[in-house]
Design a protein around this motif. Structure first.
Motif, PDB file in Angstrom:
ATOM      1  N   ASN A  32       0.808  -1.221   0.000  1.00  0.00           N
ATOM      2  CA  ASN A  32       0.000   0.000   0.000  1.00  0.00           C
ATOM      3  C   ASN A  32       0.844   1.275   0.000  1.00  0.00           C
ATOM      4  O   ASN A  32       0.310   2.381   0.100  1.00  0.00           O
ATOM      5  N   SER A 206      -2.562   8.827   4.485  1.00  0.00           N
ATOM      6  CA  SER A 206      -2.637   7.515   3.852  1.00  0.00           C
ATOM      7  C   SER A 206      -1.257   6.856   3.905  1.00  0.00           C
ATOM      8  O   SER A 206      -0.238   7.536   4.018  1.00  0.00           O
ATOM      9  N   ASN A 208       0.716   5.544   1.742  1.00  0.00           N
ATOM     10  CA  ASN A 208       1.696   5.899   0.717  1.00  0.00           C
ATOM     11  C   ASN A 208       2.180   7.337   0.847  1.00  0.00           C
ATOM     12  O   ASN A 208       2.931   7.822  -0.002  1.00  0.00           O
ATOM     13  N   ARG A 236      -4.332   2.657   0.285  1.00  0.00           N
ATOM     14  CA  ARG A 236      -3.545   3.805  -0.156  1.00  0.00           C
ATOM     15  C   ARG A 236      -4.449   4.814  -0.843  1.00  0.00           C
ATOM     16  O   ARG A 236      -5.520   4.474  -1.346  1.00  0.00           O
TER      17      ARG A 236
END
Length: 469
Positions: A32, A206, A208, A236
């Motif tokens: 992710n 998130s 990422n 993600r």
């Protein structure tokens, strides 16, 4: 499939260069996008857990100033499995310490130091609030009031509290991502809807957009396994917007800008100066740090010797310089002084700027002795920081987030040692001249029209004051 990067064998020369950070650095990237950085050290039974999000006040859009800092507060307001306020309780009950968070223009980070046996708890807590923050109207309204009170305590009520705000407004143009402080605009925070913060959470918090660093008595592969267990199921975000462009046509401001702030409530006159400097990713940034140390750190510094030891003009504890290391476009180098009782601020400023000018024009260059002293001080700072697991994890997060490579942490002492007196001269000529100065002068028993004749920045300062009001 998790991508893992381990360190290959290093030639002897590279091993010697890495002595400034002798601990291993293990990297992995989850599916992710969460980046995991681990530095094992079995010498003490604790682990420092640090989570950096690539979001700070420079990412904020017009009308949204203060979101990054307010969100730092919101992240302690509970999640799916942790009630409001219980994050601290879980950590301390497990023997953890140093739990906190900070926001800067370039990032927001969350950290705690735990017994290594409690590492899994720390990762679960961080993953739970990343994936399921309890963001409600009640928590938003509560933390808005907390931030308003923080602004009163740190900016509005203390003597000289708003000098950084005034200085940034003059140092960077309107619309630049560093024009405003991280505390933001209380009006804009008040006007924002819950949906605005929910969108902010979805985009910037998130996996990422984050780096998890763990340093201490841990096994690197086990940390990655636990990261996958707790963070791997968090989705993600597909499109994280770029921060507003911080590129400047030149480092120099182009003039001296001054704001005179009449304030009879301050205990004595005080003058602050801010200079634009290369950003923290620039090859010359280490030279900027060295220059600040030569100029104004401690009793052996040039400013102390001139203003305090030789001429007895300034308060001895209030003549110094430092660097606020910003990563995109420019950093800021700042200085301050306060005259002794019975001494006019103009006299101190004249001697203060004479020291700046002597460095800038090369008439009084940095000596080898000054350079050596500065390097020794900065080396001590570095070794002190990496000797603590919390500082070690924080530095790894910094380099992984801002420079995209945690192993750059090993280059600092080599870069520091490479700084020469020629580098000092080039850097001083760029930063210190009078066409790169912002001056914020607090005066007592004065009127709002106390700006000096020929002051290039008086009108700009007044505009900034009106806009802020």
């Amino acid at each position: 499939m998790t991508e893992v990067k381990s360190e290959p064998g290093k030639p002897e020369a590279e091993k010697a260069a890495a002595a400034s950070f002798p601990w291993p650095i293990h990297e992995a990237v989850l599916d992710n996008g969460l980046r995991v950085v681990v530095s094992a050290d079995p010498t003490t039974p604790i682990a420092a857990v640090n989570l950096w999000y690539d979001v700070g006040s420079r990412h904020e859009r017009t009308g949204k100033h203060g979101f990054a800092h307010l969100f730092e507060h919101l992240m302690f307001e509970g999640s799916s499995h942790v009630a409001k306020g219980e994050h601290f309780e879980w950590v301390t009950a497990a023997g953890g310490a140093a739990i906190n968070a900070t926001t800067s223009p370039d990032r927001t980070n969350y950290f705690q130091v735990m017994p290594s046996s409690q590492l899994e708890l720390a990762l679960w807590l961080e993953a739970d609030r990343m994936g399921s923050l309890a963001l409600t109207q009640d928590t938003l309204d509560n933390q808005r009031e907390v931030v308003k009170n923080e602004r009163r305590q740190r900016y509005d009520n203390p003597p000289y509290g708003r000098w950084v705000e005034y200085a940034l407004q003059l140092t960077f143009p309107e619309g630049h991502p560093y024009h405003h402080t991280t505390i933001g605009s209380m009006d804009e925070l008040q006007e924002a809807a819950l949906e605005d913060f929910q969108d902010f959470n979805a985009v910037y918090y998130s996996p990422n957009n984050a780096v998890l660093t763990v340093a201490g008595d841990v096994d690197a592969e086990e940390v990655v396994r636990l990261a996958e267990k707790y963070f791997g199921g968090i989705q993600r975000h597909g499109d994280i917007p770029a921060a507003p462009d911080g590129t400047l046509p030149q480092i120099k401001i182009g003039e001296t800008k001054r704001r005179v702030e009449p304030d009879d409530s301050v205990p004595r006159p005080m003058t602050f100066m801010m200079f634009r400097a290369p950003d923290s990713r620039h090859p010359d940034f280490t030279a900027v740090e060295v220059l600040a140390t030569v100029l104004g750190r401690g009793r052996g510094s040039r400013l102390y010797r001139k203003l305090v030891t030789e001429k007895n003009l300034a308060q001895r504890e209030e003549s110094y310089t430092s660097v606020w290391n910003l990563a995109y476009g420019a950093s800021v180098f700042f200085a301050l002084f306060s005259p002794r009782d019975g001494v006019e601020a103009t006299e101190v400023e004249r001697e203060f700027t004479a020291v700046l000018d002597g460095l800038a024009d090369g008439s009084e260059p940095v000596s080898e002795a000054e350079l050596g002293r500065a390097k020794a001080l900065l080396t001590s700072d570095w070794l002190r920081a990496v000797s603590e697991l919390g500082g070690r994890a924080d530095l790894l997060g910094q380099y992984a987030t801002l420079e995209r490579d945690p192993k750059i942490v090993r280059e600092y002492l080599a870069r520091l040692e490479a700084v020469t007196t020629e580098d000092m001269q080039r850097t001083a000529a760029l930063i210190l001249p009078d066409d790169n100065r912002v001056v914020i002068e607090y005066v007592t028993n004065a009127t709002p029209d106390a700006e000096t004749d020929g002051d290039a920045g008086a009108n700009d300062a007044q505009d900034a004051q009106e806009a802020d009001a």
